[in-house]
Write a protein that holds these residues in place. Structure first.
Motif, short mmCIF file in Angstrom:
data_model
loop_
_atom_site.label_atom_id
_atom_site.label_comp_id
_atom_site.label_asym_id
_atom_site.label_seq_id
_atom_site.Cartn_x
_atom_site.Cartn_y
_atom_site.Cartn_z
N VAL A 91 9.39 22.06 49.45
CA VAL A 91 9.63 20.79 48.75
C VAL A 91 9.58 21.06 47.24
O VAL A 91 8.70 21.78 46.75
CB VAL A 91 8.58 19.73 49.15
N THR A 92 10.55 20.49 46.52
CA THR A 92 10.69 20.78 45.08
C THR A 92 10.81 19.48 44.28
O THR A 92 11.00 18.40 44.85
CB THR A 92 11.96 21.62 44.83
N CYS A 93 10.71 19.62 42.96
CA CYS A 93 10.86 18.46 42.09
C CYS A 93 12.35 18.17 41.92
O CYS A 93 13.00 18.64 40.99
CB CYS A 93 10.20 18.74 40.74
N GLY A 94 12.88 17.40 42.84
CA GLY A 94 14.30 17.09 42.86
C GLY A 94 15.11 18.33 43.24
O GLY A 94 14.57 19.43 43.42
N GLY A 95 16.42 18.12 43.37
CA GLY A 95 17.30 19.27 43.62
C GLY A 95 17.27 20.22 42.43
O GLY A 95 17.39 21.44 42.61
N THR A 96 17.09 19.70 41.24
CA THR A 96 17.19 20.54 40.04
C THR A 96 16.15 21.66 40.04
O THR A 96 16.45 22.79 39.67
CB THR A 96 17.06 19.67 38.77
N GLU A 97 14.92 21.35 40.46
CA GLU A 97 13.93 22.43 40.49
C GLU A 97 14.31 23.49 41.53
O GLU A 97 14.13 24.70 41.29
CB GLU A 97 12.52 21.90 40.79
N ALA A 98 14.81 23.06 42.66
CA ALA A 98 15.21 24.02 43.69
C ALA A 98 16.31 24.94 43.16
O ALA A 98 16.28 26.15 43.38
CB ALA A 98 15.70 23.27 44.94
N LEU A 99 17.27 24.37 42.44
CA LEU A 99 18.34 25.18 41.86
C LEU A 99 17.76 26.20 40.89
O LEU A 99 18.08 27.39 40.93
CB LEU A 99 19.33 24.28 41.09
N TYR A 100 16.88 25.73 40.03
CA TYR A 100 16.28 26.60 39.01
C TYR A 100 15.49 27.73 39.66
O TYR A 100 15.64 28.91 39.30
CB TYR A 100 15.37 25.77 38.09
N ASP A 101 14.64 27.38 40.63
CA ASP A 101 13.82 28.40 41.29
C ASP A 101 14.68 29.44 41.99
O ASP A 101 14.41 30.64 41.92
CB ASP A 101 12.90 27.74 42.34
N ALA A 102 15.70 28.97 42.68
CA ALA A 102 16.56 29.91 43.42
C ALA A 102 17.25 30.85 42.43
O ALA A 102 17.34 32.07 42.67
CB ALA A 102 17.58 29.14 44.25
N ILE A 103 17.73 30.30 41.33
CA ILE A 103 18.42 31.14 40.34
C ILE A 103 17.45 32.17 39.75
O ILE A 103 17.76 33.36 39.65
CB ILE A 103 19.05 30.25 39.24
N GLN A 104 16.23 31.74 39.42
CA GLN A 104 15.26 32.70 38.86
C GLN A 104 14.89 33.76 39.89
O GLN A 104 14.59 34.90 39.55
CB GLN A 104 13.98 31.99 38.37
N ALA A 105 14.88 33.37 41.16
CA ALA A 105 14.49 34.32 42.21
C ALA A 105 15.55 35.39 42.43
O ALA A 105 15.25 36.49 42.88
CB ALA A 105 14.22 33.57 43.52
N VAL A 106 16.81 35.06 42.10
CA VAL A 106 17.92 35.98 42.41
C VAL A 106 18.43 36.74 41.20
O VAL A 106 18.70 37.94 41.28
CB VAL A 106 19.11 35.20 43.02
#
Ligand code: GLN
Length: 387
Positions: A91-106
């Protein structure tokens, strides 16, 4: 003081700019995407209940288990497969946090991410903050179709990520099964991850069905899929979204998430979990709900000079103003705010190199009365330009 900006060319997001301008000008705001009607009162009641029951301390980093279980059940219904709430759902802070986290992870220094213009404006800054760079492939209006041969031609040995958004904001187009098969073929046997922004998963029109990476046997093994209760429950201000990915990718995503937001507002998570437990069908009528709004607004605008472009999905509607002028979309949108008192979203800010086009994005997640008032103002403006 000397301060070197890491994002010198990035201004304030166009959504905030236009919403602020709408306030300043006293304009009707059908730009930024958010509903102007209330959430289901039963959802609001769940929130009051859980706060009263004392659900007010940190939620688990990964998300409240009751909510992740509800998400898992919902994914099973939608995409025919069980995703493990322990290892595959965060669970993330909106879709935007999920996008950010995924990008930083990759993405790491020097890596490349392919994005499709007009691209949602959160993608590129996140890639650059990770040290990477975006390869921007333009989709041409008004069809905005993918050209997978072009994508293949833009791959390099630094390509690490392809970001796909379907239903696509702001074009209102959707990727189909052939697109997903082509995407799978493009990345096959390469070290490339997919980030699928599917926050409008339940808003497809005219009987279309959403082609999710989660329903694609190959893609779901190498994709982060991003979803949003803001869109699904008409509660954009709650900022509750989630990311679904295979366990090893979820582990990496959580390494970023835990030091970014750590965990998401716990009463909101408990409230959504309780609401979905009692109303597991809550999201099933979204296509019909928004299709009626799309048809209402499109019907009111047809022939006005603001010509609706057929929308396949999302809660937006593009209109073409070429009958009324040829000035750039940002200028035209500015004129509309000042003269018609209507705030819209121009498309050129979503392109690295905008093509010639005369399109504006309108948000249809509004009460019918708001859409009628908006159409009336647009028609009056158009009449004053042509008359
Ligand atoms: N997703 C919203 C839109 O497209 C905007 C969200 C935001 O303002 N950051 O309008």
């Amino acid at each position: 003081m000397r301060f070197n900006s890491k994002l010198p060319d990035v201004g304030t997001t166009i959504f905030t700019v236009m919403s602020r301008r709408a306030m300043d000008e006293g304009a009707l705001n059908i730009g930024q995407g958010f509903p102007d009607y209330p959430v289901d009162p039963r959802l609001a009641a769940c929130l009051v209940e859980v706060v009263g029951e004392g659900r007010n301390q940190y939620a688990p980093m990964e998300g409240v288990m009751e909510l992740r279980e509800q998400i898992s059940a919902k994914l099973q219904t939608s995409y025919g497969r069980r995703f493990d709430p322990h290892t595959e759902i965060t669970v993330t802070c909106g879709g935007t946090e999920a996008l950010y986290d995924a990008i930083q992870a990759v993405v790491g220094p020097g890596d490349e991410a392919i994005i499709f213009d007009p691209a949602y404006d959160a993608y590129e800054p996140a890639v650059r903050l990770a040290g990477g760079r975006c390869i921007r492939i333009a989709l041409a209006p008004p069809a905005f179709r993918f050209d997978w041969d072009e994508v293949r031609g833009r791959l390099t040995d630094r390509t690490r990520l392809i970001i796909i958004n379907s239903p696509q904001n702001p074009t209102c187009t959707v990727a189909d099964g052939d697109d997903l098969n082509a995407l799978a073929a493009v990345i096959r046997d390469r070290p490339i991850t997919v980030l699928a922004d599917e926050v409008y998963e339940h808003v497809l029109y005219d009987g279309r069905r959403h082609a999710s990476v989660l329903a694609h046997p190959e893609l779901r093994e190498c994709s982060f899929a991003v979803f949003s209760f803001g869109k699904t429950l008409h509660a954009t201000g709650w900022r509750v979204g989630y990311c679904v990915a295979p366990p090893e990718m979820t582990r990496e995503l959580r390494k970023v998430h835990q030091f970014n937001t750590f965990s998401i507002v716990s009463p909101l998570q408990y409230a959504i979990a309780r609401y979905l437990t009692a109303h597991s069908e809550a999201w099933t009528g979204l296509s019909a709900f928004f299709q009626a709004k799309r048809d209402l607004l499109a019907g009111l605008l047809r022939g006005s000079g603001f010509e609706p472009i057929p929308a396949a999905g999302t809660y937006f509607q593009l209109v073409d103003y070429s009958a009324l002028g040829s000035e750039p979309d940002t200028d035209f949108a500015d004129r509309l705010i000042r003269e018609a008192k209507i705030a819209t979203i121009p498309l050129s800010p979503f392109y690295a190199a905008p093509p010639a086009m005369t399109l504006l994005r309108l948000c249809i997640a509004k009460r019918d009365a708001t859409l009628e008032a908006a159409a009336e103002r647009l028609r009056a403006f158009a009449a004053s330009r042509t008359g």
